[in-house]
Motif scaffolding. Structure first.
Motif, PDB file in Angstrom:
ATOM      1  N   ARG A 209      32.156  -5.951  58.869  1.00 29.35           N
ATOM      2  CA  ARG A 209      32.901  -6.168  60.111  1.00 29.35           C
ATOM      3  C   ARG A 209      33.215  -4.842  60.796  1.00 29.35           C
ATOM      4  NH1 ARG A 209      34.363 -11.490  60.064  1.00 29.35           N
ATOM      5  NH2 ARG A 209      35.620 -11.173  61.952  1.00 29.35           N
ATOM      6  N   GLU A 211      35.163  -3.095  64.518  1.00 32.00           N
ATOM      7  CA  GLU A 211      35.980  -3.265  65.720  1.00 32.00           C
ATOM      8  C   GLU A 211      35.488  -2.291  66.780  1.00 32.00           C
ATOM      9  OE1 GLU A 211      40.722  -3.067  67.022  1.00 32.00           O
ATOM     10  OE2 GLU A 211      39.998  -1.967  65.264  1.00 32.00           O
ATOM     11  N   TYR A 242      41.287  -7.144  66.250  1.00 34.64           N
ATOM     12  CA  TYR A 242      40.408  -8.064  65.528  1.00 34.64           C
ATOM     13  C   TYR A 242      39.008  -7.469  65.553  1.00 34.64           C
ATOM     14  CZ  TYR A 242      39.571  -9.516  70.383  1.00 34.64           C
ATOM     15  OH  TYR A 242      39.309  -9.518  71.729  1.00 34.64           O
ATOM     16  N   ASP A 243      38.124  -8.005  64.746  1.00 34.86           N
ATOM     17  CA  ASP A 243      36.786  -7.435  64.654  1.00 34.86           C
ATOM     18  C   ASP A 243      35.719  -8.519  64.609  1.00 34.86           C
ATOM     19  OD1 ASP A 243      37.327  -8.375  62.099  1.00 34.86           O
ATOM     20  OD2 ASP A 243      37.429  -6.394  61.177  1.00 34.86           O
ATOM     21  N   TYR A 244      34.475  -8.089  64.614  1.00 32.61           N
ATOM     22  CA  TYR A 244      33.326  -8.992  64.571  1.00 32.61           C
ATOM     23  C   TYR A 244      32.386  -8.553  63.457  1.00 32.61           C
ATOM     24  CZ  TYR A 244      34.750 -10.273  69.352  1.00 32.61           C
ATOM     25  OH  TYR A 244      35.451 -10.681  70.463  1.00 32.61           O
ATOM     26  N   LEU A 277      39.488  -1.455  60.777  1.00 30.95           N
ATOM     27  CA  LEU A 277      40.216  -2.164  61.826  1.00 30.95           C
ATOM     28  C   LEU A 277      41.562  -1.490  62.029  1.00 30.95           C
ATOM     29  CD1 LEU A 277      40.465  -4.841  63.568  1.00 30.95           C
ATOM     30  CD2 LEU A 277      41.525  -5.850  61.538  1.00 30.95           C
ATOM     31  N   ASP A 279      45.549  -1.595  63.363  1.00 32.82           N
ATOM     32  CA  ASP A 279      46.654  -2.506  63.610  1.00 32.82           C
ATOM     33  C   ASP A 279      47.170  -2.274  65.033  1.00 32.82           C
ATOM     34  OD1 ASP A 279      49.759  -2.949  63.641  1.00 32.82           O
ATOM     35  OD2 ASP A 279      49.032  -4.154  61.962  1.00 32.82           O
TER      36      ASP A 279
END
Length: 310
Positions: A209, A211, A242-244, A277, A279
Motif C-alpha cells: 500500500r 499514499e 488513507y492509501d491504495y 502512511l 496520520d
C-alpha cells in the motif's frame, strides 16, 4: 492602492513550487522564485542579502537536494550538508530580516523506519531512520527543529513545518530512472496502449500500500497556511490519511488512459516496504483535507504527460 504581498518561494522550479505558483489564490501575491543560478541557498551571506533586499512578507521553503536511493547511498555527505546548509540559511536569514511567516516543507523520511501504522508527528526522533536516506532525513529534522526553537523563543515568528506524504502531479518526472510510483505507472500503461501491448508487469503481488497525494492539493494547503499560519501546529502532516494498493494505482491509470489489457505479477521482483502512511489527525483538526480523487489526479497528471511528449 494596496501593496501586493511578497512571497519568497525557494525551490520554485520543482513540482511543488510550480504547482504552487499556478494556484489561483496567489494571484494577489508577488512571487519571488530565484533560480539556483540567481541565488545559491548554500551561501548564507548571499541568502541573507537577498532576503534583506526583497523583504518578503512570507517564505515557503521547498528547496533541497533530492534524489533516489542510489544517489543518497553514493553521496550521503552532500545530501546531509547541502540540505542542512540550505535549511539553516533560509530560516536564519528570514529571522534576521524579521520575516514573520515561514512555512518549511519537511519529508516523511523524517519518521523512524519500520512502522506500518499511520505515522504521527510526535514520532519524529523516536527511532532509527531509514539508512538509505538518513543524511537527508537528519537535515530535514534539524531544519524543522530550528523552526520550532525560533518560535519557542519568540512566538511572533510563525515558523511552521508541513510534512507532506508522497506526491505526484503536473511537472512530475516520468523517466524510469527518476520517477516515483504514480508517474512510472502512467508512463508504463501509456506505452502499453501506444504499442498495442496486452499485458503490463507489476512487481510483486500488488498488495503493498502507498499514499500518494496530488501536488495541487499540497499547494492548496500551503496557500491556506499562508493566511492561517498562527493556527497551524508547529509540525503537521499533509496527506490523504488513507492509501491504495499498487494494484489500485495501476487500475486507476488504465481506466484514465483507456488501456484494457491485463496485469501480470512478477513475484520475483522486490516490492519495498509494505506500507507508509501519515496520520492526518492534526490536519483534520486544522480544518483542511485533500479534495482531488485518485482518478482525477491521474487524469490531470496524464494530460500534462501528453503535453510534454516530443
Amino acid at each position: 492602492m494596496t501593496r501586493s504581498r511578497k512571497l519568497l518561494l525557494t525551490g520554485g522550479g520543482g513540482m511543488v513550487g510550480r504547482n504552487l505558483a499556478e494556484h489561483a489564490a496567489l494571484a494577489d501575491w508577488t512571487i519571488l522564485s530565484p533560480t539556483r543560478g540567481e541565488l545559491d541557498l548554500t551561501d548564507y551571506v548571499a541568502t541573507q542579502a537577498y532576503i534583506e533586499r526583497h523583504r518578503p512578507d512570507a517564505i515557503i521553503h521547498a528547496a533541497g537536494k533530492v534524489g533516489g536511493i542510489q544517489a543518497n547511498i553514493a553521496n550521503p555527505v552532500r545530501f546531509l550538508v547541502d540540505n542542512l546548509d540550505v535549511g539553516r540559511n533560509v530560516v536564519m536569514a528570514a529571522r534576521h530580516a524579521g520575516v514573520s511567516v515561514l512555512l518549511n516543507l519537511g519529508s516523511s523520511c523524517m519518521y523512524p523506519r519500520g512502522h506500518d501504522a499511520a505515522l504521527r508527528e510526535e514520532q519524529v526522533l523516536t527511532g532509527e531512520l531509514e539508512p538509505t536516506n538518513e543524511g537527508y532525513a537528519i537535515a530535514k529534522i534539524a531544519t524543522a527543529r530550528l523552526c520550532s526553537y525560533i518560535r519557542r523563543e519568540d512566538p511572533a515568528y510563525q515558523y511552521k513545518t508541513l510534512i507532506p506524504c508522497n506526491l505526484y502531479g503536473r511537472y512530475d518526472k516520468f523517466a524510469p530512472q527518476h520517477s516515483h510510483l504514480v508517474p512510472a505507472v502512467i508512463a508504463k500503461v501509456h506505452d502499453a496502449k501506444i504499442n498495442g501491448l496486452d499485458a503490463v508487469e507489476i512487481w510483486g503481488d500488488g498488495s503493498a500500500r502507498r499514499e500518494f497525494m496530488y501536488a495541487g492539493d499540497l499547494a492548496d494547503a500551503l496557500v491556506r497556511a499562508l493566511d492561517s499560519a498562527a493556527t497551524l501546529p508547529d509540525m503537521m502532516n499533509v496527506g490523504l490519511g488513507y492509501d491504495y494498493t499498487i494494484n489500485e494505482y495501476y487500475a486507476a491509470a488504465a481506466n484514465v488512459i483507456g488501456w484494457q489489457g491485463r496485469f501480470v505479477h512478477n513475484l520475483d521482483r522486490p516490492v519495498g516496504m509494505a506500507r507508509k502512511l501519515v496520520d492526518t489527525t492534526r490536519q483534520r483538526d486544522w480544518g483542511w483535507q485533500a479534495s482531488t480523487s485518485l482518478e482525477n489526479g491521474i487524469r490531470k497528471t496524464y494530460h500534462f504527460y501528453l503535453e510534454e511528449q516530443p
